[in-house]
Design a protein around this motif. Structure first.
Motif, PDB file in Angstrom:
ATOM      1  N   THR A 233       0.835  -1.197   0.000  1.00  0.00           N
ATOM      2  CA  THR A 233       0.000   0.000   0.000  1.00  0.00           C
ATOM      3  C   THR A 233       0.871   1.249   0.000  1.00  0.00           C
ATOM      4  OG1 THR A 233      -1.688   1.218   1.240  1.00  0.00           O
ATOM      5  CG2 THR A 233      -0.110  -0.059   2.531  1.00  0.00           C
ATOM      6  N   ASP A 234       0.322   2.331  -0.549  1.00  0.00           N
ATOM      7  CA  ASP A 234       0.973   3.622  -0.458  1.00  0.00           C
ATOM      8  C   ASP A 234       0.428   4.433   0.710  1.00  0.00           C
ATOM      9  OD1 ASP A 234       2.595   3.212  -2.720  1.00  0.00           O
ATOM     10  OD2 ASP A 234       0.924   3.723  -4.057  1.00  0.00           O
ATOM     11  N   ASP A 235      -0.493   3.844   1.470  1.00  0.00           N
ATOM     12  CA  ASP A 235      -1.087   4.512   2.624  1.00  0.00           C
ATOM     13  C   ASP A 235      -1.037   3.575   3.831  1.00  0.00           C
ATOM     14  OD1 ASP A 235      -2.427   6.173   4.348  1.00  0.00           O
ATOM     15  OD2 ASP A 235      -4.389   6.013   3.342  1.00  0.00           O
ATOM     16  N   PRO A 236       0.158   3.308   4.354  1.00  0.00           N
ATOM     17  CA  PRO A 236       0.277   2.369   5.470  1.00  0.00           C
ATOM     18  C   PRO A 236      -0.489   2.815   6.711  1.00  0.00           C
ATOM     19  CG  PRO A 236       2.350   3.528   5.097  1.00  0.00           C
ATOM     20  CD  PRO A 236       1.471   3.842   3.938  1.00  0.00           C
ATOM     21  N   ALA A 237      -0.634   4.115   6.910  1.00  0.00           N
ATOM     22  CA  ALA A 237      -1.338   4.596   8.105  1.00  0.00           C
ATOM     23  C   ALA A 237      -2.777   4.094   8.136  1.00  0.00           C
ATOM     24  CB  ALA A 237      -1.298   6.119   8.159  1.00  0.00           C
ATOM     25  N   ALA A 238      -3.432   4.060   6.971  1.00  0.00           N
ATOM     26  CA  ALA A 238      -4.820   3.599   6.917  1.00  0.00           C
ATOM     27  C   ALA A 238      -4.911   2.117   7.264  1.00  0.00           C
ATOM     28  CB  ALA A 238      -5.399   3.860   5.528  1.00  0.00           C
ATOM     29  N   GLU A 239      -3.947   1.342   6.793  1.00  0.00           N
ATOM     30  CA  GLU A 239      -3.964  -0.096   7.087  1.00  0.00           C
ATOM     31  C   GLU A 239      -3.663  -0.355   8.564  1.00  0.00           C
ATOM     32  OE1 GLU A 239      -4.994  -2.434   5.227  1.00  0.00           O
ATOM     33  OE2 GLU A 239      -5.227  -1.224   3.405  1.00  0.00           O
ATOM     34  N   GLU A 241      -4.383   1.638  10.997  1.00  0.00           N
ATOM     35  CA  GLU A 241      -5.600   2.015  11.717  1.00  0.00           C
ATOM     36  C   GLU A 241      -6.633   0.894  11.672  1.00  0.00           C
ATOM     37  OE1 GLU A 241      -7.967   4.104  14.149  1.00  0.00           O
ATOM     38  OE2 GLU A 241      -5.925   4.645  13.559  1.00  0.00           O
ATOM     39  N   ARG A 242      -6.796   0.281  10.503  1.00  0.00           N
ATOM     40  CA  ARG A 242      -7.736  -0.831  10.379  1.00  0.00           C
ATOM     41  C   ARG A 242      -7.333  -1.997  11.274  1.00  0.00           C
ATOM     42  NH1 ARG A 242      -7.872  -5.503   7.581  1.00  0.00           N
ATOM     43  NH2 ARG A 242      -5.871  -5.051   6.592  1.00  0.00           N
ATOM     44  N   ASP A 296       1.224   2.011  16.963  1.00  0.00           N
ATOM     45  CA  ASP A 296       1.647   1.598  15.620  1.00  0.00           C
ATOM     46  C   ASP A 296       2.670   0.476  15.682  1.00  0.00           C
ATOM     47  OD1 ASP A 296       0.072   3.724  14.891  1.00  0.00           O
ATOM     48  OD2 ASP A 296       1.635   4.782  13.758  1.00  0.00           O
ATOM     49  N   ASN A 307       5.117  -0.114   0.743  1.00  0.00           N
ATOM     50  CA  ASN A 307       5.144  -0.257  -0.713  1.00  0.00           C
ATOM     51  C   ASN A 307       5.861  -1.558  -1.073  1.00  0.00           C
ATOM     52  OD1 ASN A 307       7.992   0.240  -0.733  1.00  0.00           O
ATOM     53  ND2 ASN A 307       7.617   2.448  -0.744  1.00  0.00           N
TER      54      ASN A 307
END
Length: 345
Positions: A233-239, A241-242, A296, A307
């Motif tokens: 992913t290019d948005d690790p923060a969202a993953e 959080e999930r 985190d 990535n």
């Protein structure tokens, strides 16, 4: 590094895209497909149903709960699946926890190590088919001669000749004594919440088992399959959080406050304070607060997120730590295809 597809256990119903994901996993070069059970769907039926569309991938349970079936019944399931799949079955076993064992199966949870050793021995007797299966142990006596016995029980060996006497048995284990037992009597370790940072600790537990008289395997021919979320992913923060919500469920809700094996794993990693906060909030019904208490770094201890370059580097770290297979979950074929290039060096 090999990849295994983890189908897990079902929630309210069957996973929507499982059939096509299983076929796609084989086409992509995955080594195995695994199914689990808790107190809903079972682990064997999905492998037989969806696995019938495959030809190469191994079909494993991760895990079958010991208290769900007698050892001989589990051996019957395993030898049947092994025949139907042409020798591709892996029998993954685990003790579960007292809430499930005593609350769902109505069995005592005491002495899980003793029960595991006895259980595996009986399964191996069935698979070897060298004579009638007998067991003098206190947990699974064969023939049964306890309260209510007629005295007519007869030692038996399976009618069906098992396809493989050495059908691999892997154990799901979390604590030091259970991991050592796994190295002694099993062919592989199904590791949950594995972190490469603690590889030296795990190796000490494993080496204790490998060194015991009569140990079945050595490190050279023993498999370590670690469950890990591998997400490109290019948005690790969202993953992250999930995954906070999922992690808080297992730390705070998948086990009794007095005895939660998943929580103990994270305590051994050094997250005692965080585990206490998560557990207190979750047990009080404050699930959002419990999820927010998951840092985190705790998520990233047991997951690979980033990535493609970062994920490749992290897979190398896990392989160096001793992991031979990563068990990954994907929701659909599109996500699986994102992981497929990682199978090539």
């Amino acid at each position: 590094m090999k990849f295994g597809l983890q189908l897990g256990y079902w929630s309210a119903g069957p996973p929507e895209h499982a059939a096509e994901v299983v076929v796609a996993a084989e086409e992509a070069g995955f080594d195995a497909v695994f199914a689990a059970e808790s107190w809903g769907s079972d682990a064997f039926t999905p492998l037989a149903w969806w696995g019938s569309a495959t030809e190469r991938v191994r079909l494993g349970t991760s895990v079958v709960q010991l208290s769900a079936r007698t050892p001989t019944a589990t051996a019957m399931h395993a030898l049947t699946l092994d025949h139907l799949s042409g020798g591709r079955a892996i029998l993954g076993l685990g003790v579960s926890g007292p809430q499930v064992v005593e609350g769902w199966y109505g069995q005592p949870f005491a002495k899980p190590l003793q029960r595991t050793r006895e259980y595996v021995d009986i399964v191996r007797q069935v698979l070897a088919r060298q004579g009638p299966v007998v067991n003098d142990g206190p947990n699974y006596p064969l023939p049964y001669n306890g309260a209510g016995a007629t005295g007519l029980g007869k030692p038996l060996k399976p009618i069906t000749h098992p396809l493989r006497a050495d059908l691999p048995i892997w154990l799901g284990a979390e604590g030091p004594k259970n991991v050592a037992l796994t190295a002694e009597i099993a062919d592989g370790w199904l590791a949950i919440y594995y972190t490469p940072r603690m590889a030296n600790v795990y190796n000490e537990w494993l080496d204790e088992g490998f060194a015991r008289p009569g140990a079945r395997r050595s490190r050279e021919d023993f498999e370590i399959a670690a469950t890990a979320q591998v997400i490109i992913t290019d948005d690790p923060a969202a993953e992250i959080e999930r995954m906070r919500w999922i992690t808080s469920l297992y730390i705070g809700g998948m086990g009794a406050p007095e005895l939660n094996f998943h929580a103990q794993v994270y305590r051994r990693m050094g997250y005692e304070k965080e585990v206490d906060e998560i557990g207190t909030a979750f047990q009080a019904g404050r699930k959002a607060e419990a999820a927010a208490a998951v840092p985190d770094e705790l998520v990233l201890e047991t997951a690979i997120i980033g990535n493609e370059t970062q994920v490749r580097e992290q897979i190398g770290v896990w392989e160096t730590a001793g992991v031979t297979m990563l068990l990954v979950s994907v929701p659909d074929v599109a996500q699986l295809k994102r992981l497929a290039p990682l199978l090539t060096p």
